[in-house]
Design an enzyme around this catalytic site. Sequence first.
Site: not given
Length: 267
Positions: A142, A155
């Site tokens: 990401s 995350y």
Amino acid sequence: MDNLKKNLLITGTTSGIGYALAKRFAAEGYGLVLVSRNKDKLNKQKKELELYNNVMVHVIVKDLCNENAAEEVYQELQDIGIPIHVLVNNAGFNECGEFANTRIEKETEMIRLHVITLTQLTKLFLPNMINNGWGHILNVGSTGSYAPFPINAVYAASKAYVLNFSLALRTELKGKNVNVTTLTPGATRTLFAEKANMSNTVLFSYFVMSPDKVAGKAIRGMFKNKAIVIPGLYNKVLVLFMKIVPYAILQRISPLFYKETNNKIDF
Ligand SMILES: NC(=O)c1ccc[n+]([C@@H]2O[C@H](COP(=O)([O-])OP(=O)(O)OC[C@H]3O[C@@H](n4cnc5c(N)ncnc54)[C@H](OP(=O)(O)O)[C@@H]3O)[C@@H](O)[C@H]2O)c1
């Protein structure tokens, strides 16, 4: 190896980037093994993809947060004799919010999925690629892989693992013709934001990419043996910014991404 039929295992195909990747790999003629939890969606996708390009599609219904999931997936494919030449670790989700208020059960599952299962699947499927002298591993990180992200601490940390693990493994595999690419997408129009209750945040309101564009860039990058694929100019600039701006400043800016807004600009 080039003339043989090749098979690809991809996790998290029942929506979003994973399904877009599966369609594009089917178009390239790869036999597909699709792994996710939703049995009905997987069976529907099997029918669609088999018709799409007449490729072999095998589905495995599996919760990849379970302790033995990676081993069970590997064993099932060993038992039925499907060798894997390309591994795509895509399945993922988010639990967004201040750490003091988020659910530890979800965060534990997230670490299992993004870190432990991804590592175990790589460990299990890598030897066959090395023996064949050909293979690709595509791991989905990401833009959050590049810096600590307050309001999304676990995350971003789990995705930092994906990037660092993949880069180190790529170096170890030099000369073996097995390549490791990390895809680091920014905001993408999938079910991801909705599931994490982030659809109305600044992050998911501006420059949100389509999963198909992300998948196209990922596959082109993977076949060019790129170490990292950052899809989209906006995301490239964002990553550059994160790399050059000191964290003392970044930590004040990054929480703004999680503020609510009603504006929308896609790209
Ligand atoms: N969308 C974004 O803005 C964005 C940005 C950066 C990175 N990413 C990353 O891109 C990847 C794909 O996400 P997406 O945006 O396509 O999200 P998505 O539309 O929500 O798709 C996620 C996929 O992961 C699967 N999955 C989730 N938990 C699972 C589990 N425990 N076991 C097996 N499969 C599981 C889901 O299938 P089932 O529910 O059927 O199991 C689904 O197919 C993720 O790694 C995500 O972190 C997304």
